[in-house]
Scaffold this motif. Structure first.
Motif, PDB file in Angstrom:
ATOM      1  N   GLN A   1       0.897  -1.049  -0.010  1.00  0.00           N
ATOM      2  CA  GLN A   1       0.117   0.160   0.232  1.00  0.00           C
ATOM      3  C   GLN A   1       0.781   1.348   0.018  1.00  0.00           C
ATOM      4  O   GLN A   1       1.807   0.888   0.658  1.00  0.00           O
ATOM      5  CB  GLN A   1      -0.907  -0.026   1.223  1.00  0.00           C
ATOM      6  CG  GLN A   1      -1.728  -1.279   1.264  1.00  0.00           C
ATOM      7  CD  GLN A   1      -3.027  -0.965   0.384  1.00  0.00           C
ATOM      8  OE1 GLN A   1      -3.145   0.222  -0.357  1.00  0.00           O
ATOM      9  NE2 GLN A   1      -4.199  -1.643   0.427  1.00  0.00           N
ATOM     10  N   PRO A   2       0.394   2.152  -0.619  1.00  0.00           N
ATOM     11  CA  PRO A   2       1.208   3.472  -0.431  1.00  0.00           C
ATOM     12  C   PRO A   2       1.424   4.110   0.801  1.00  0.00           C
ATOM     13  O   PRO A   2       0.430   3.745   1.647  1.00  0.00           O
ATOM     14  CB  PRO A   2       0.187   4.667  -1.212  1.00  0.00           C
ATOM     15  CG  PRO A   2      -0.451   3.441  -2.332  1.00  0.00           C
ATOM     16  CD  PRO A   2      -0.843   2.380  -1.354  1.00  0.00           C
ATOM     17  N   THR A   3       2.470   4.809   0.868  1.00  0.00           N
ATOM     18  CA  THR A   3       2.921   5.302   2.219  1.00  0.00           C
ATOM     19  C   THR A   3       3.298   6.719   2.336  1.00  0.00           C
ATOM     20  O   THR A   3       3.187   7.396   1.110  1.00  0.00           O
ATOM     21  CB  THR A   3       4.130   4.493   2.983  1.00  0.00           C
ATOM     22  OG1 THR A   3       5.095   4.962   1.902  1.00  0.00           O
ATOM     23  CG2 THR A   3       4.059   3.001   2.799  1.00  0.00           C
ATOM     24  N   ILE A   4       3.481   7.217   3.400  1.00  0.00           N
ATOM     25  CA  ILE A   4       3.741   8.778   3.461  1.00  0.00           C
ATOM     26  C   ILE A   4       5.112   8.956   2.641  1.00  0.00           C
ATOM     27  O   ILE A   4       5.033  10.248   2.202  1.00  0.00           O
ATOM     28  CB  ILE A   4       3.902   9.137   4.971  1.00  0.00           C
ATOM     29  CG1 ILE A   4       3.576  10.992   4.962  1.00  0.00           C
ATOM     30  CG2 ILE A   4       5.047   8.701   5.572  1.00  0.00           C
ATOM     31  CD1 ILE A   4       3.469  11.354   6.402  1.00  0.00           C
ATOM     32  N   ALA A   5       6.001   8.137   2.500  1.00  0.00           N
ATOM     33  CA  ALA A   5       7.333   8.409   1.880  1.00  0.00           C
ATOM     34  C   ALA A   5       6.933   8.804   0.506  1.00  0.00           C
ATOM     35  O   ALA A   5       7.854   9.191  -0.496  1.00  0.00           O
ATOM     36  CB  ALA A   5       8.397   7.522   2.187  1.00  0.00           C
ATOM     37  N   GLU A   6       5.753   8.092  -0.185  1.00  0.00           N
ATOM     38  CA  GLU A   6       5.547   8.284  -1.484  1.00  0.00           C
ATOM     39  C   GLU A   6       5.075   9.529  -1.931  1.00  0.00           C
ATOM     40  O   GLU A   6       4.598   9.640  -3.126  1.00  0.00           O
ATOM     41  CB  GLU A   6       4.824   7.131  -2.124  1.00  0.00           C
ATOM     42  CG  GLU A   6       5.538   5.738  -1.780  1.00  0.00           C
ATOM     43  CD  GLU A   6       4.657   4.487  -2.322  1.00  0.00           C
ATOM     44  OE1 GLU A   6       4.067   4.477  -3.224  1.00  0.00           O
ATOM     45  OE2 GLU A   6       4.853   3.281  -1.666  1.00  0.00           O
TER      46      GLU A   6
ATOM     47  N   ALA B   1       8.455   3.872  10.709  1.00  0.00           N
ATOM     48  CA  ALA B   1       8.147   4.286  12.077  1.00  0.00           C
ATOM     49  C   ALA B   1       6.837   4.835  12.350  1.00  0.00           C
ATOM     50  O   ALA B   1       6.145   5.060  13.665  1.00  0.00           O
ATOM     51  CB  ALA B   1       8.862   5.625  12.667  1.00  0.00           C
ATOM     52  N   LEU B   2       5.692   4.956  11.210  1.00  0.00           N
ATOM     53  CA  LEU B   2       4.369   5.194  11.180  1.00  0.00           C
ATOM     54  C   LEU B   2       3.403   3.767  11.146  1.00  0.00           C
ATOM     55  O   LEU B   2       4.140   3.138  10.596  1.00  0.00           O
ATOM     56  CB  LEU B   2       4.165   6.037  10.303  1.00  0.00           C
ATOM     57  CG  LEU B   2       4.478   7.790  10.220  1.00  0.00           C
ATOM     58  CD1 LEU B   2       4.129   8.360   9.177  1.00  0.00           C
ATOM     59  CD2 LEU B   2       3.941   8.352  11.590  1.00  0.00           C
ATOM     60  N   ALA B   3       2.434   4.032  11.733  1.00  0.00           N
ATOM     61  CA  ALA B   3       1.346   3.070  11.507  1.00  0.00           C
ATOM     62  C   ALA B   3       0.996   3.128   9.986  1.00  0.00           C
ATOM     63  O   ALA B   3       0.900   4.160   9.524  1.00  0.00           O
ATOM     64  CB  ALA B   3       0.143   3.220  12.423  1.00  0.00           C
ATOM     65  N   PRO B   4       0.784   1.616   9.845  1.00  0.00           N
ATOM     66  CA  PRO B   4       0.560   1.735   8.196  1.00  0.00           C
ATOM     67  C   PRO B   4      -0.792   2.450   7.820  1.00  0.00           C
ATOM     68  O   PRO B   4      -0.820   3.142   6.792  1.00  0.00           O
ATOM     69  CB  PRO B   4       0.447   0.453   7.695  1.00  0.00           C
ATOM     70  CG  PRO B   4       1.400  -0.241   8.802  1.00  0.00           C
ATOM     71  CD  PRO B   4       1.115   0.444  10.117  1.00  0.00           C
ATOM     72  N   ALA B   5      -1.579   2.413   8.704  1.00  0.00           N
ATOM     73  CA  ALA B   5      -2.874   3.256   8.280  1.00  0.00           C
ATOM     74  C   ALA B   5      -2.656   4.777   8.350  1.00  0.00           C
ATOM     75  O   ALA B   5      -3.405   5.227   7.593  1.00  0.00           O
ATOM     76  CB  ALA B   5      -4.021   2.891   9.380  1.00  0.00           C
TER      77      ALA B   5
END
Length: 649
Positions: free
Chosen positions: A521-526, A553-557
């Motif tokens: 799933q997309p993450t905040i890094a993308e 370090a972040l929750a995936p959701a």
């Protein structure tokens, strides 16, 4: 000074509890008396005139009146401090048919039985005991002031006791007002010290019975007396009786404790029936044993109380109830062996009725082995006790009748329990079938949606991908910038097609099907890559990322929600404000992630905003609120803004 304040607080709390117990007990008798006086004539009139259809109109009124009285009883118990769940009645319907539907509500019939057969005797006893105990306490303490006005007795118990203990001459203390005043003062002090505990016990008895009879069963659970007392006033004694809900064995007893959303409970009926039989056993069995069987009054009271207690105990603790009933039956045989005369023995009629009810309750609520034990233990014990004192023909006939009647009750109860179990299994099967049908319809609808997406959206995206990929071959004169733009369009369309295939696979699979391909799933890094891809469409975007931790370090959701929010906001800006400047800000604080996407007004002239479904921002709100965050969006002076705050913890 602190100690004095603490002591004063404790005294105030005790007085408050005492007043609350009085407020529960004393008005309860008057309210129950009023309900009894109103409901019994109404019920008798309804039954007597039912043949001429007048009773059919009066009976719903009687049931509604009983429910109103029961609601008042529930309100009194809640005011005392118990947590009694609310009652649920069917929504009233207009017309005569709607009025007659009241007759089909078991909850209202339970209210009627409670208010006419349980509440009035119970609250009469508690009120009489409370008044008597209070009168003895106050009268004993103040006897010295008003006892001088009483006529002199020939003998008094305190004087006789003192004369017997000291060997004094007869008459020395029997007429002494000082001796009587001292004795009554001590007695009054004892009653006064025990008054709060006695009133609390009487109040708890009222609450326990009311909760057991008028409580509700919630979906998947039960409302019992222990839960009702769990929120009892501060300082209240702990619940020693435990909950009234049937245990696992009782819960599976064929529907007596069905965990479905109903407005009444068979558990309530069991307690109501047990309480009613207990009251009748005590009220009838005591005088019958004393007057007809020649048993001493005190012993007759203990035996009758044991029979009444056995019926109540067997609802929750079958072993204890069976043991108490066996002991009471044996005590009846031994106490009346030489005094029963021509009356039924060793099974008096009242004892036989109590035994039959006890067997029926156990047979309906427990495994048949428990019911067999409830039938066999008292029968065998009574037979052995009667054989020890001598059995004649009449006694043998009494034992045969008792064994036959209670065995028939046992068989009927076991069959009834099995019938209830079959009904429960049938209801569960129908519920399962309905669930499967709903699941099948849902899957069919998902397949239909998947076909529509495949036939319409996927086809259009495929056409776009092919056109963008072949543009440089079909138009050789295209420049480098145009080729890069078409290549970007082709890449975006292929990515959209891949996501569409995953969505179609997911729609066509069931919940148990794990055939859908899994992808990261997309993450905040993308988010920076998303912004860069959107810039290639001509949108001017300013991106600020501050203090954001690594994606791992972040929750995936949280990361996925942040990505989808920025993606939806940029899509809206492209559709509704072409040519506008967009600013994207992602900042991480100590405990929250703050995301702000704001666009200005559209600057491209002659281009209309693309239509949207209006569901994108609603989906963003659902995602953010599911994580416990907040989101706000709306027009600004320059354009439109979307702001969200996601918790990092």
């Amino acid at each position: 000074m602190v100690i004095h304040s603490s002591g004063s607080t404790r005294r105030s709390a005790r007085l408050h509890r005492l007043g609350r117990d009085y407020a529960l007990i004393m008005p309860g008798f008057l309210l129950s008396l009023l309900a009894f006086v109103v409901l019994v004539p109404l019920l008798a009139l309804s039954i007597g005139t039912f043949v001429v259809w007048i009773g059919a109109l009066l009976l719903p009124l009687t049931l509604r009146t009983a429910s109103a009285a029961a609601q008042l009883s529930r309100a009194r118990v809640r005011a005392w401090g118990a947590d009694l769940p609310p009652a649920h009645y069917a929504t009233p319907s207009p017309g005569l048919r709607g009025q007659l539907r009241v007759l089909a509500e078991p909850r209202r019939w339970a209210d009627l039985v409670f208010e006419t057969l349980i509440a009035f005797p119970l609250r009469t006893v508690t009120a009489v005991l409370a008044i008597t105990w209070t009168a003895v306490a106050l009268g004993g303490v103040t006897y010295a002031a008003w006892g001088v006005f009483l006529p002199q007795h020939e003998q008094t118990f305190p004087g006789i006791a003192i004369e017997a203990a000291t060997g004094a001459e007869a008459g020395t203390y029997t007429h002494s007002h000082l001796v009587n005043a001292g004795f009554n003062f001590v007695l009054g002090v004892v009653f006064l010290v025990l008054l709060p505990a006695v009133l609390r016990g009487l109040a708890r008895l009222d609450v326990l019975v009311t909760t057991a009879a008028l409580g509700q069963v919630a979906p998947g659970g039960g409302a019992d007396a222990s839960s009702a007392l769990s929120a009892a006033p501060a300082g209240a004694p702990e619940t020693s009786a435990g909950g009234f809900a049937a245990g696992p064995e009782g819960a599976s007893a064929g529907g007596l404790a069905a965990g479905r959303p109903v407005s009444w409970s068979a558990e309530n009926w069991a307690w109501i029936a047990a309480a009613f039989v207990a009251v009748v056993a005590l009220a009838v069995g005591w005088p019958v044993l004393a007057a007809l069987y020649g048993i001493h009054v005190a012993i007759a009271m203990v035996i009758a109380a044991g029979q009444a207690l056995a019926v109540v105990l067997v609802v929750r603790w079958p072993a204890a109830g069976i043991a108490v009933q066996t002991a009471a039956a044996v005590a009846t045989v031994l106490a009346s062996a030489s005094t029963h005369a021509a009356w039924p023995w060793p099974w008096p009629v009242m004892a036989l009725l109590v035994q039959a009810v006890l067997v029926l309750i156990v047979a309906l609520r427990r495994h048949w082995l428990w019911a067999a034990a409830a039938w066999a233990a008292p029968q065998a014990a009574v037979a052995l006790a009667a054989a020890g004192v001598g059995v004649d023909g009449a006694a043998g006939a009494s034992m045969i009748v008792s064994a036959s009647v209670s065995a028939a009750i046992l068989a009927g109860g076991v069959l009834g329990r099995q019938w209830l179990a079959n009904r429960g299994a049938l209801r569960e099967e129908r519920r399962t079938s309905a669930g499967l049908s709903a699941q099948r319809r849902e899957l069919e609808e998902r397949n239909r949606i998947a076909r529509e997406l495949h036939d319409v959206v996927a086809h259009s995206m495929s056409v776009i991908s092919v056109q963008a990929t072949t543009a440089k071959y079909r138009f050789p004169e295209l420049g480098d910038d145009a080729e890069r733009e078409f290549a970007s369009i082709a890449g975006s369309s292929r990515q959209a097609l891949a996501e569409m295939r995953g969505l179609l696979t997911l729609l066509r699979s069931t919940d148990e099907d794990h055939g859908a391909p899994l992808a990261p799933q997309p993450t905040i890094a993308e988010i920076p890559a998303l912004v860069a891809a959107t810039r290639r469409s001509g949108l001017r975007i300013a991106l600020v990322v501050e203090g954001v931790p690594d994606a791992s370090a972040l929750a995936p959701a949280v990361g996925l929600t942040a990505y989808r929010m920025v993606q939806e906001s940029l899509s809206n800006a492209m559709r509704h404000a072409p040519g506008a400047e967009v600013s994207v800000s992602v900042r991480a604080g100590a405990d929250a992630l703050e995301i702000d996407v704001e666009n200005g007004a559209a600057t491209t002239s002659g281009q209309h905003a693309a239509p949207g479904s209006g569901l994108g921002l609603a989906g963003v709100r659902e995602r953010v609120e599911a994580l416990g965050g907040t989101v706000a969006f709306g027009p600004t002076a320059e354009g439109f803004a979307v702001r969200a705050r996601l918790p990092l913890g």
